[in-house]
Design a protein around this motif. Structure first.
Motif, PDB file in Angstrom:
ATOM      1  N   THR A  27       0.831  -1.198   0.000  1.00 27.52           N
ATOM      2  CA  THR A  27       0.000   0.000   0.000  1.00 27.52           C
ATOM      3  C   THR A  27       0.868   1.251   0.000  1.00 27.52           C
ATOM      4  OG1 THR A  27      -0.145  -0.113   2.417  1.00 27.52           O
ATOM      5  CG2 THR A  27      -1.924  -1.136   1.167  1.00 27.52           C
ATOM      6  N   GLY A  28       0.311   2.349  -0.528  1.00 29.41           N
ATOM      7  CA  GLY A  28       1.043   3.603  -0.607  1.00 29.41           C
ATOM      8  C   GLY A  28       1.109   4.091  -2.040  1.00 29.41           C
ATOM      9  N   VAL A  29       1.724   5.243  -2.231  1.00 29.38           N
ATOM     10  CA  VAL A  29       1.871   5.839  -3.559  1.00 29.38           C
ATOM     11  C   VAL A  29       3.279   5.550  -4.077  1.00 29.38           C
ATOM     12  CG1 VAL A  29       1.793   7.958  -4.924  1.00 29.38           C
ATOM     13  CG2 VAL A  29       0.266   7.688  -2.957  1.00 29.38           C
ATOM     14  N   TYR A  30       3.338   4.938  -5.241  1.00 29.92           N
ATOM     15  CA  TYR A  30       4.609   4.637  -5.899  1.00 29.92           C
ATOM     16  C   TYR A  30       4.729   5.503  -7.146  1.00 29.92           C
ATOM     17  CZ  TYR A  30       5.104   0.514  -2.928  1.00 29.92           C
ATOM     18  OH  TYR A  30       5.243  -0.321  -1.849  1.00 29.92           O
ATOM     19  N   ILE A 169      -1.613  20.629  -8.626  1.00 33.35           N
ATOM     20  CA  ILE A 169      -1.650  20.641  -7.164  1.00 33.35           C
ATOM     21  C   ILE A 169      -2.931  19.988  -6.665  1.00 33.35           C
ATOM     22  CG2 ILE A 169      -1.789  22.145  -5.130  1.00 33.35           C
ATOM     23  CD1 ILE A 169      -0.003  24.135  -6.718  1.00 33.35           C
ATOM     24  N   LYS A 170      -4.052  20.323  -7.297  1.00 32.96           N
ATOM     25  CA  LYS A 170      -5.338  19.744  -6.910  1.00 32.96           C
ATOM     26  C   LYS A 170      -5.329  18.231  -7.100  1.00 32.96           C
ATOM     27  CE  LYS A 170     -10.255  20.808  -7.231  1.00 32.96           C
ATOM     28  NZ  LYS A 170     -11.282  21.652  -7.874  1.00 32.96           N
ATOM     29  N   PHE A 171      -4.748  17.779  -8.196  1.00 31.55           N
ATOM     30  CA  PHE A 171      -4.645  16.340  -8.449  1.00 31.55           C
ATOM     31  C   PHE A 171      -3.831  15.660  -7.352  1.00 31.55           C
ATOM     32  CE2 PHE A 171      -1.619  13.160 -10.002  1.00 31.55           C
ATOM     33  CZ  PHE A 171      -2.489  12.119 -10.277  1.00 31.55           C
ATOM     34  N   ARG A 172      -2.689  16.247  -6.991  1.00 33.27           N
ATOM     35  CA  ARG A 172      -1.860  15.640  -5.948  1.00 33.27           C
ATOM     36  C   ARG A 172      -2.606  15.560  -4.628  1.00 33.27           C
ATOM     37  NH1 ARG A 172       2.432  18.774  -8.442  1.00 33.27           N
ATOM     38  NH2 ARG A 172       2.366  20.321  -6.771  1.00 33.27           N
ATOM     39  N   ASN A 173      -3.404  16.579  -4.324  1.00 31.99           N
ATOM     40  CA  ASN A 173      -4.190  16.563  -3.085  1.00 31.99           C
ATOM     41  C   ASN A 173      -5.221  15.432  -3.109  1.00 31.99           C
ATOM     42  OD1 ASN A 173      -2.769  18.803  -2.206  1.00 31.99           O
ATOM     43  ND2 ASN A 173      -4.348  20.267  -2.811  1.00 31.99           N
ATOM     44  N   ILE A 174      -5.870  15.233  -4.261  1.00 26.87           N
ATOM     45  CA  ILE A 174      -6.860  14.162  -4.390  1.00 26.87           C
ATOM     46  C   ILE A 174      -6.203  12.807  -4.171  1.00 26.87           C
ATOM     47  CG2 ILE A 174      -8.363  12.941  -6.036  1.00 26.87           C
ATOM     48  CD1 ILE A 174      -8.951  15.705  -7.293  1.00 26.87           C
ATOM     49  N   ILE A 175      -5.047  12.588  -4.796  1.00 22.16           N
ATOM     50  CA  ILE A 175      -4.358  11.300  -4.680  1.00 22.16           C
ATOM     51  C   ILE A 175      -3.866  11.071  -3.259  1.00 22.16           C
ATOM     52  CG2 ILE A 175      -2.393   9.936  -5.467  1.00 22.16           C
ATOM     53  CD1 ILE A 175      -4.748  10.235  -7.458  1.00 22.16           C
ATOM     54  N   SER A 176      -3.343  12.114  -2.625  1.00 26.31           N
ATOM     55  CA  SER A 176      -2.877  11.982  -1.238  1.00 26.31           C
ATOM     56  C   SER A 176      -4.001  11.567  -0.316  1.00 26.31           C
ATOM     57  CB  SER A 176      -2.265  13.304  -0.755  1.00 26.31           C
ATOM     58  OG  SER A 176      -1.106  13.618  -1.486  1.00 26.31           O
ATOM     59  N   ALA A 177      -5.177  12.167  -0.503  1.00 30.44           N
ATOM     60  CA  ALA A 177      -6.329  11.834   0.336  1.00 30.44           C
ATOM     61  C   ALA A 177      -6.846  10.435   0.038  1.00 30.44           C
ATOM     62  CB  ALA A 177      -7.443  12.857   0.122  1.00 30.44           C
ATOM     63  N   TYR A 178      -6.712  10.009  -1.206  1.00 30.74           N
ATOM     64  CA  TYR A 178      -7.264   8.723  -1.626  1.00 30.74           C
ATOM     65  C   TYR A 178      -6.380   7.537  -1.238  1.00 30.74           C
ATOM     66  CZ  TYR A 178      -8.706   4.968  -4.739  1.00 30.74           C
ATOM     67  OH  TYR A 178      -9.102   3.755  -5.233  1.00 30.74           O
ATOM     68  N   ILE A 197       4.210  13.307  -2.813  1.00 33.11           N
ATOM     69  CA  ILE A 197       3.170  12.350  -2.416  1.00 33.11           C
ATOM     70  C   ILE A 197       3.600  10.889  -2.477  1.00 33.11           C
ATOM     71  CG2 ILE A 197       1.314  13.921  -3.091  1.00 33.11           C
ATOM     72  CD1 ILE A 197       0.887  12.213  -5.585  1.00 33.11           C
ATOM     73  N   ALA A 198       4.692  10.563  -3.174  1.00 33.06           N
ATOM     74  CA  ALA A 198       5.065   9.156  -3.341  1.00 33.06           C
ATOM     75  C   ALA A 198       5.851   8.647  -2.141  1.00 33.06           C
ATOM     76  CB  ALA A 198       5.880   8.968  -4.615  1.00 33.06           C
ATOM     77  N   SER A 199       5.459   7.484  -1.638  1.00 34.94           N
ATOM     78  CA  SER A 199       6.204   6.853  -0.547  1.00 34.94           C
ATOM     79  C   SER A 199       7.490   6.229  -1.074  1.00 34.94           C
ATOM     80  CB  SER A 199       5.341   5.789   0.143  1.00 34.94           C
ATOM     81  OG  SER A 199       4.821   4.860  -0.797  1.00 34.94           O
ATOM     82  N   ILE A 212      15.062   2.161  -6.544  1.00 33.08           N
ATOM     83  CA  ILE A 212      13.816   2.347  -5.797  1.00 33.08           C
ATOM     84  C   ILE A 212      14.173   2.893  -4.424  1.00 33.08           C
ATOM     85  CG2 ILE A 212      11.684   1.323  -4.922  1.00 33.08           C
ATOM     86  CD1 ILE A 212      12.013  -0.956  -6.877  1.00 33.08           C
ATOM     87  N   TYR A 213      13.884   4.181  -4.200  1.00 36.99           N
ATOM     88  CA  TYR A 213      14.157   4.832  -2.918  1.00 36.99           C
ATOM     89  C   TYR A 213      13.023   5.793  -2.589  1.00 36.99           C
ATOM     90  CZ  TYR A 213      19.014   3.294  -3.729  1.00 36.99           C
ATOM     91  OH  TYR A 213      20.149   2.549  -3.968  1.00 36.99           O
ATOM     92  N   THR A 214      13.056   6.336  -1.389  1.00 39.60           N
ATOM     93  CA  THR A 214      12.155   7.426  -1.049  1.00 39.60           C
ATOM     94  C   THR A 214      12.726   8.712  -1.627  1.00 39.60           C
ATOM     95  OG1 THR A 214      13.267   7.991   1.020  1.00 39.60           O
ATOM     96  CG2 THR A 214      11.566   6.267   1.122  1.00 39.60           C
ATOM     97  N   SER A 215      11.888   9.743  -1.690  1.00 43.70           N
ATOM     98  CA  SER A 215      12.353  11.036  -2.169  1.00 43.70           C
ATOM     99  C   SER A 215      13.513  11.536  -1.307  1.00 43.70           C
ATOM    100  CB  SER A 215      11.198  12.046  -2.145  1.00 43.70           C
ATOM    101  OG  SER A 215      11.637  13.319  -2.551  1.00 43.70           O
ATOM    102  N   GLY A 216      13.377  11.383   0.016  1.00 39.08           N
ATOM    103  CA  GLY A 216      14.428  11.829   0.931  1.00 39.08           C
ATOM    104  C   GLY A 216      15.737  11.104   0.705  1.00 39.08           C
TER     105      GLY A 216
END
Length: 293
Positions: A27-30, A169-178, A197-199, A212-216
């Motif tokens: 689960t999460g955003v890839y 920005i609106k799209f990213r907010n929708i995906i984050s909430a979903y 938004i991606a984990s 394959i890493y996190t943004s950080g």
């Protein structure tokens, strides 16, 4: 919930588009980042079960998705890179037709169509023909379609193509909430789409997943490799053919150039705080001959 690629290969005649990809997603955003032609669309079409691999298999909770069949496809919301519309369809027609194909009950479909069309800013345009929509509006309609039946797995191929900055920005907010308790795979070549938004972020090139890493983690890897160098416009014309430049801005009549280099590129260069975009350019456009000077 777990999706696993096991040695996925895809050939088109003699051309190898995917070269033995193995990875596991929960689960999460890839985010799936890569230049055009990297194989991103082929990979996600296989994940959406609209394309069969030449070799390998995709497992859903340990079972081959071919064996799961319709039950697996019912769990997927899919937005392809190119969305086609029947010429006579209005926005509402398209969403109602999509809901019927997904087997949604009429009352529930009506409620979801209103909710999602308002979320993506199309409620007042549902009576218009889809073919009269702008490219950005068609993309937003496609996003609403993918979310209609609240899928467990959401697969989006270049979802923000044609969207303006506010819509992105609106799209990213929708995906984050979903995305809570669901798997979202977002394929793009636009770094800002996934940076916040991606984990996990996968970087793909030449049919293979390179990293394959996190943004950080990507940003941490770039520490000490990003520099700000001031130069004249004439110097910049020559310099841009020798190294990777991620940004340029005018400063007091000179050019402040953001340079990606392993070592200090000039005596007056100062280190800059790296970004995910710097990491993207480093991995895909880095000049190896430069590092051996």
């Amino acid at each position: 919930m777990e999706l696993r690629f096991e040695n996925i290969t895809k050939n088109y005649k003699s051309k190898k588009v995917l070269k033995g990809i193995s990875l596991t997603m929960g689960t999460g955003v890839y985010g799936l980042l890569g230049p055009n032609g990297a194989g991103k669309t082929t990979m996600i079409r296989i994940l959406a079960d609209v394309l069969r691999p030449t070799k390998g298999r995709v497992l859903y909770d340990g079972t081959d998705i071919r064996a799961v069949g319709d039950e697996y496809r019912a769990k997927i919301g899919y937005l392809p890179q190119d969305v086609s519309f029947y010429g006579s369809f209005t926005g509402r027609d398209y969403l109602e037709y999509s809901a019927a194909l997904k087997g949604m009950e009429t009352a529930h479909a009506k409620k979801r169509i209103e909710e999602l069309s308002r979320s993506v800013g199309l409620w007042d345009d549902l009576k218009r023909k889809c073919t009269a929509y702008s490219g950005g509006m068609q993309r937003r309609l496609g996003i609403a379609q993918a979310l209609l039946d609240d899928p467990e797995i959401l697969i989006l191929d270049e979802p923000t193509s044609g969207l303006d900055p506010y819509e992105r920005i609106k799209f990213r907010n929708i995906i984050s909430a979903y995305a809570k308790d669901r798997l979202v795979l977002l394929s793009t070549h636009i770094v800002s789409d996934v940076e916040q938004i991606a984990s996990h972020i996968m970087m793909m090139e030449h049919g293979t997943i390179q990293h394959i890493y996190t943004s950080g983690e990507y940003i941490h890897m770039m520490e000490g490799r990003v520099w700000l160098v001031e130069m004249s416009p004439e110097q910049l014309m020559d310099y841009q053919n020798q190294t990777v430049i991620s940004n340029v801005r005018t400063k007091d009549g000179r050019m402040e150039v953001r340079v990606i280099e392993e070592t200090k590129p000039a005596s007056g260069a100062v280190q800059a705080i790296p970004t995910l975009e710097d990491a993207y350019l480093y991995h895909f456009n880095y000049l190896p001959e430069k590092s051996r000077r």
